[in-house]
Design an enzyme around this catalytic site. Structure first.
Site, PDB file in Angstrom:
ATOM      1  CE  LYS A 133      67.279  13.216  14.065  1.00  0.00           C
ATOM      2  NZ  LYS A 133      66.550  11.751  14.107  1.00  0.00           N
ATOM      3  NE  ARG A 173      71.498   8.858  13.165  1.00  0.00           N
ATOM      4  CZ  ARG A 173      71.763   9.021  14.378  1.00  0.00           C
ATOM      5  NH1 ARG A 173      71.018   9.608  15.434  1.00  0.00           N
ATOM      6  NH2 ARG A 173      72.876   8.302  15.042  1.00  0.00           N
ATOM      7  N   GLY A 201      61.282  10.881  19.220  1.00  0.00           N
ATOM      8  CA  GLY A 201      61.044   9.638  19.668  1.00  0.00           C
ATOM      9  C   GLY A 201      59.639   9.180  18.884  1.00  0.00           C
ATOM     10  CG  MET A 209      57.987   9.382  12.985  1.00  0.00           C
ATOM     11  SD  MET A 209      57.940  10.304  11.323  1.00  0.00           S
ATOM     12  CE  MET A 209      59.301  11.651  11.938  1.00  0.00           C
ATOM     13  NE  ARG A 211      65.981  17.306  19.358  1.00  0.00           N
ATOM     14  CZ  ARG A 211      65.341  16.070  19.432  1.00  0.00           C
ATOM     15  NH1 ARG A 211      64.623  15.667  18.486  1.00  0.00           N
ATOM     16  NH2 ARG A 211      65.398  15.471  20.744  1.00  0.00           N
ATOM     17  CG  HIS A 242      59.328   9.925  25.624  1.00  0.00           C
ATOM     18  ND1 HIS A 242      58.206   9.846  26.286  1.00  0.00           N
ATOM     19  CD2 HIS A 242      59.017  10.092  24.505  1.00  0.00           C
ATOM     20  CE1 HIS A 242      57.360   9.780  25.473  1.00  0.00           C
ATOM     21  NE2 HIS A 242      57.930  10.146  24.228  1.00  0.00           N
ATOM     22  NE  ARG A 253      30.349  40.101  33.945  1.00  0.00           N
ATOM     23  CZ  ARG A 253      31.465  39.587  33.428  1.00  0.00           C
ATOM     24  NH1 ARG A 253      32.706  39.701  33.817  1.00  0.00           N
ATOM     25  NH2 ARG A 253      31.748  39.242  32.002  1.00  0.00           N
ATOM     26  NE  ARG A 294      27.590  44.691  33.162  1.00  0.00           N
ATOM     27  CZ  ARG A 294      27.894  43.633  32.687  1.00  0.00           C
ATOM     28  NH1 ARG A 294      28.009  43.163  31.526  1.00  0.00           N
ATOM     29  NH2 ARG A 294      27.847  42.695  33.623  1.00  0.00           N
ATOM     30  CD  GLU A 320      26.211  43.392  26.529  1.00  0.00           C
ATOM     31  OE1 GLU A 320      26.934  42.223  27.009  1.00  0.00           O
ATOM     32  OE2 GLU A 320      25.886  44.238  27.651  1.00  0.00           O
ATOM     33  CB  SER A 333      32.913  48.092  26.514  1.00  0.00           C
ATOM     34  OG  SER A 333      33.572  47.025  27.042  1.00  0.00           O
ATOM     35  CB  THR A 352      32.856  39.184  22.587  1.00  0.00           C
ATOM     36  OG1 THR A 352      33.969  39.378  23.636  1.00  0.00           O
ATOM     37  CG2 THR A 352      33.088  40.397  21.424  1.00  0.00           C
ATOM     38  CG  ASN A 353      31.409  37.017  27.456  1.00  0.00           C
ATOM     39  OD1 ASN A 353      32.248  36.459  26.948  1.00  0.00           O
ATOM     40  ND2 ASN A 353      31.437  37.467  28.740  1.00  0.00           N
ATOM     41  CG  ASP A 354      25.236  38.981  26.726  1.00  0.00           C
ATOM     42  OD1 ASP A 354      24.694  37.976  26.661  1.00  0.00           O
ATOM     43  OD2 ASP A 354      25.529  39.594  27.749  1.00  0.00           O
ATOM     44  CB  CYS A 370      34.742  44.189  28.855  1.00  0.00           C
ATOM     45  SG  CYS A 370      33.051  44.450  28.441  1.00  0.00           S
ATOM     46  CE1 TYR A 385      38.692  48.280  27.363  1.00  0.00           C
ATOM     47  CE2 TYR A 385      38.498  50.558  26.288  1.00  0.00           C
ATOM     48  CZ  TYR A 385      38.056  49.621  26.960  1.00  0.00           C
ATOM     49  OH  TYR A 385      36.680  49.507  27.270  1.00  0.00           O
TER      50      TYR A 385
HETATM   51  C1  PEP Z   1      29.447  40.082  27.451  1.00  0.00           C
HETATM   52  O1  PEP Z   1      28.449  39.807  27.205  1.00  0.00           O
HETATM   53  O2  PEP Z   1      30.591  40.040  26.949  1.00  0.00           O
HETATM   54  C2  PEP Z   1      29.809  40.651  29.042  1.00  0.00           C
HETATM   55  C3  PEP Z   1      31.216  41.187  29.271  1.00  0.00           C
HETATM   56  O3  PEP Z   1      29.073  40.968  29.562  1.00  0.00           O
HETATM   57  P1  PEP Z   1      28.364  39.755  30.879  1.00  0.00           P
HETATM   58  O4  PEP Z   1      29.363  38.463  30.727  1.00  0.00           O
HETATM   59  O5  PEP Z   1      28.547  40.234  32.002  1.00  0.00           O
HETATM   60  O6  PEP Z   1      26.919  39.438  30.313  1.00  0.00           O
HETATM   61 MG    MG Z   2      26.929  40.833  28.501  1.00  0.00          MG
END
Ligand code: PEP
Ligand code: MG
Length: 911
Positions: free
Chosen positions: A33, A103, A112, A114, A347, A469, A576, A632, A777, A796, A799-801, A864, A884
């Protein structure tokens, strides 16, 4: 040299120098302000004279446990002297008093949250002086009572309800419906009563000395930085707690000096739709807080054009000037005092997601900002909004036909929401924690309600306008909201609401539509909105020009693939294939395939599954005509296909009982046969049982154990590819092996694949260009990526596993257990299953990419796992140099924007 704690509005250059020459630094020092008031003065916008006490002063005050730093007060007084000279008035001078407002203003806007005190400088003597000067006793005592009320509640800590009760009584006594009808005498009495409330409540008087008023108000603003609602807001909005607030002291100008005076708030563009038109509310003959409080019915800013054409014309010009100067949509506060326009604040305006996209695109097309800026300005969350549910049109029509439509208020924050009614913020928060969807219903919201608003799915109020508000906060946090539904009667005592003839109890289900401002009884079916918003389409097409990461999709069915393609996906990063095995019509064959010990029977079962798979893959290839499709091979543990142990045991006992009551030999034979089959199934299920199936017989291990499955899947892929290629479809299959740990696994699978693929292509007389690759993985795969890349043309990252195995925490259990506590306690900065753990998992990815590309420079690398749709992870993927990211179809537009933002940030050195 003594420390400078106070900057006059005209000293913005000095502030800039002190703050390191950046505007961000000035905002940090003077608050948003204060910085903008000074900047407005610099560009010639009419701003009342004033000065700002810095955030450094606030921090010094708070750090010392509540002592003004040395010289601060002297500097405030000196600055006040200069204002006196400019205005020709004097602070505390009974004959010609200067009044100021005090102010709050932090670096980041916290609407609002303060405190602010207006009309500082009034006491019995100066009030008399003001009356003599203005000849308007009513105006003066209205201003005076406001000072006592604000000072009483903000500085002295008197509950505001006590003041409001006095006003209600005064109205009743005068037979008045609104405050505007109360006369001078009434306000005089109200003021007197307010002062005695202060005395009764606190044991000391409201201070008459204007300097004491100013000093205490400054302190109160400092302290409000650490008030509960401000702390809650900062936690929710991710604002640092050590920034402190600045305090701007501004000469009072009055919108309540008669019918040639007014006060209002406005946005330079429409905050809901983004249209290029000024949107706002104002009140004639009123003070600022009347507009935002939503107590009086405000007028649309369009009317000001007719009511005060000259002032409006100037306002319109100033609004444009501000927008051009800041290159951003502005949210302004203004006052017109006797036809003279004053700007009190500007603002960047809060806006809905649709408005954010449209404003960014329009501004780029108007040449105010670059296309890159437009892409940077829109957040991934705002794009995500377009993919959020809306009420199904048929459900709305049905509700309207059956009387379920209850009323229409203002559509201030878009999106549809259903939930149970909660009438206060604490209950909304509690119920939400209990897992309920809640709509918080209030007469109006106040800063104290924010925690309830955050916990709710949507917000409904009976009062308030577009700039209330509730509207601002809801928009900021993307909560659907309907406000100002005036027919709504809220009975807090009976904990119920009534609208038309409908009585709704707390806990009953309602639905609100923030797009159109409607309220419905019960729960309406929702659908996902059409994302073909022309501005969004344009913005995303710009994003595509800037991004270097590809955006692919995880899709198992043609309809998902088509949707993803429509959303801009450039390939399928993960199909999958096991999802197709679970289809009910296929399961008997899959079961047979697992159950049998005879290779011939297994082959038969697989042959029965093959046509289904072929059709599935053909559908995907057709949908993605011309784009790569990564399929896969089967991943889940085999026993997932089998009925579970407990239910098999139950079936066996059942058969035993039925055997006891069997009354014919045929029946006994039939039951015995069933018994044998079930027993076999149970044995097989038990033999396949694993204590930890996630680390067991799955992925490539399964393909190696039951090679016929691999062969069948490869055949299905290549037959499908040949069929669709013959139809004229451009097909680029990529076959992916899951859960590889050792290069030898890949060698075995690759050989099998190549043989089968060659055979199919020979049978069909057609060559298909394909790739063979693997998921990465498991940490071992990442660490030995150079060996693996000898046999894989693409990686690929799963990243979950990879997160599960890097951390050694179960992806299925952790999020329901200790992980959340870890995050709450700050042991982990983020949920590693949501955002890539850059230091751990990210490092493994980096090693994998480097090693892989050292052997195969054109190695295609993607992701993936679920992280592929998370904006923060996408930025990490960009840095890592992936080709990607692949995410669910609904995340594709978000990922396109996030990928572009990462590329632009990198170019600007900010990644
Ligand atoms: C993973 O593990 O990231 C993956 C894409 O395979 P899933 O989730 O099917 O195990
Ligand atoms: Mg997996």
């Amino acid at each position: 040299m003594e420390k400078k704690w106070v900057y006059l509005f005209e000293e913005v250059e000095g502030a800039e120098k002190h703050a390191g020459g950046t505007w961000d630094g000035v905002r940090g020092l003077l608050g948003g302000k204060g910085a903008n008031l000074a900047e407005m003065m610099r560009i010639g916008v009419p701003v009342p004279p004033g000065f700002t006490v810095t955030t450094e002063a606030c921090n010094a005050y708070l750090a010392s446990g509540g002592k003004f730093p040395e010289e601060l007060w002297e500097q405030e007084i000196a600055a006040l002297k200069i204002i006196e000279e400019k205005t020709g008035k004097a602070f505390g001078d009974a004959a010609n008093p200067l009044l100021v407002s005090c102010r709050s203003g932090a670096k980041f806007s916290m609407p609002g949250m303060m405190d602010t005190v207006l009309n500082i400088g009034l006491n019995d003597e100066t009030a008399q002086g003001m009356v003599a000067l203005t000849g308007d006793e009513r105006f003066v005592y209205d201003a005076y009572r406001r000072l006592v009320q604000m000072f009483g509640s903000v500085v002295m800590g008197v509950p505001d309800d006590l003041f409001e009760e006095v006003i209600t009584e005064a109205r009743m006594k005068a037979g008045a419906e609104t405050d505007a009808e109360l006369d001078a005498q009434a306000w005089k009495e109200v003021t007197r009563e307010f002062r005695s409330i202060c005395r009764r409540q606190k044991g000391y008087d409201f201070p008459r000395d204007p300097f004491e008023q100013l000093r205490l108000a400054t302190e109160a603003v400092f302290k409000s930085w650490n008030g509960k609602r401000a702390v809650d807001y900062r936690n929710a909005a991710g604002i640092a707690h050590d920034l402190g607030t600045a305090v701007s002291i501004v000469t009072m100008v009055f919108g309540n000096m008669g019918d040639d005076s007014a006060t209002g708030v406005a946005m330079t563009r429409n905050g809901s739709t983004g249209e290029r038109q000024i949107e706002g509310d104002y009140l004639t003959n009123a003070q600022g807080e009347d507009v935002v409080a939503g107590i009086r019915l405000t007028k649309d800013i369009c009317e000001l054009k007719k009511e005060m054409p000259a002032a409006y014309a100037e306002f319109d010009e100033v609004a444009r000037r501000l927008e051009n100067h800041y290159r951003e949509m502005q949210d302004v506060e203004f006052t017109i005092e006797k036809n003279k326009l004053w700007m009190l604040q500007t603002r960047d305006g809060k806006r809905t997601a649709q408005a954010a996209v449209r404003i960014a695109v329009d501004m780029a097309e108007e040449g105010l900002i670059s296309r890159e800026d437009a892409v940077i300005r829109v957040t991934p969350e705002q794009v995500d909004f377009f993919l959020h549910p809306q009420f199904d049109r048929k459900a709305v029509a049905a509700a309207k036909a059956s009387g379920g439509f209850l009323g229409r208020g203002l559509n201030v924050s878009p999106g549809a929401a259903c939930g149970v009614v909660a009438l206060d913020a604490d209950l909304a928060e509690k119920w939400s924690k209990d897992g309920k969807d809640v709509i918080m219903v209030r007469p109006e919201t106040k800063p104290d309600d924010v925690h309830g608003m955050l916990a709710s799915k949507g917000i409904l109020t009976s009062r308030g306008g577009r700039t209330s508000h509730a509207a601002l906060v809801a928009r900021q946090f993307g909560k659907p909201a309907v406000v100002g539904l005036s027919e709504l009667m809220i009975d807090m005592n009976r904990r119920q609401i009534r609208i038309k003839d409908e009585l709704i109890h707390e806990g009953d289900m309602i639905s609100i539509d923030g797009n159109v401002g409607e309220l419905y009884l019960g729960k309406l079916t929702t659908t996902v909105p059409d994302i073909r918003d022309p501005w969004l389409i344009k913005l995303l097409s710009w994003a595509d020009e800037f991004k270097t990461l590809g955006v692919w999709t995880n899709a198992d069915y043609p309809k998902d693939a088509l949707r993803a393609r429509e959303y801009g996906a450039e390939g399928i990063g993960l199909c999958r294939s096991e999802h197709m095995f679970f289809e009910p019509e296929r399961l008997p064959y899959v079961l047979k395939m697992i159950m049998t010990d005879l290779p011939i029977e297994r082959r038969e079962a697989l042959e029965a599954v093959l046509p289904f798979q072929r059709e599935d893959f053909a559908g995907l290839f057709r949908a993605m005509d011309g784009l790569p499709v990564i399929i896969r091979l089967l991943d889940p543990p085999l026993h997932e296909f089998l009925p579970n142990h407990v239910s098999l045991r139950r079936d066996l006992s059942d058969i035993k009982i039925r055997l006891q009551h069997a009354d014919s030999l045929e029946k006994i034979d039939e039951l015995l046969q069933q018994f044998k089959e079930k027993e076999k199934l149970l044995k097989r299920a038990d033999s396949l049982h694993e204590a930890n199936p996630m680390l067991g017989m799955r992925g490539v291990r399964l393909g190696i154990l039951v090679p016929e499955i691999t062969t069948m899947q490869v055949r299905a892929i290549f037959e499908a590819a040949c069929i669709v290629a013959k139809e004229g479809v451009e097909v680029y299959p990529e076959v992916m092996i899951p859960l590889t740990a050792h290069v030898n696994e890949l060698k075995v699978q690759r050989q099998r694949l190549e043989e089968e693929a060659r055979q199919v292509m020979t049978e069909k007389g057609r060559m298909i260009d394909y790739k063979f690759g693997t998921m990465i993985e498991l940490p071992r795969a990442a660490l030995t990526a150079d060996q693996i890349a000898e046999y894989a043309e693409f990686f690929s990252y799963g990243t979950n596993d990879l997160t599960q195995t890097t951390y050694g925490i179960s992806r299925d259990d952790a999020e329901a257990g200790f992980l959340i506590e870890y995050i709450e306690k700050g042991i982990l900065p983020d949920n590693p299953f949501a955002t890539i753990d850059e230091d751990g998992v990210g490092q493994l990815m980096k090693i994998g990419i480097e090693k892989g590309r050292s052997v195969r420079p054109d190695l295609e690398c993607g992701i993936c796992g679920e992280h592929g749709g998370d904006p923060a992870s996408i930025a990490i993927c960009h840095k890592l140099g992936l080709n990607y990211v692949s995410c669910s179809p609904f995340r594709v537009p978000v990922a396109r924007l996030a990928a572009a933002r990462a590329a632009i940030m990198e170019k600007r050195g900010n990644l």
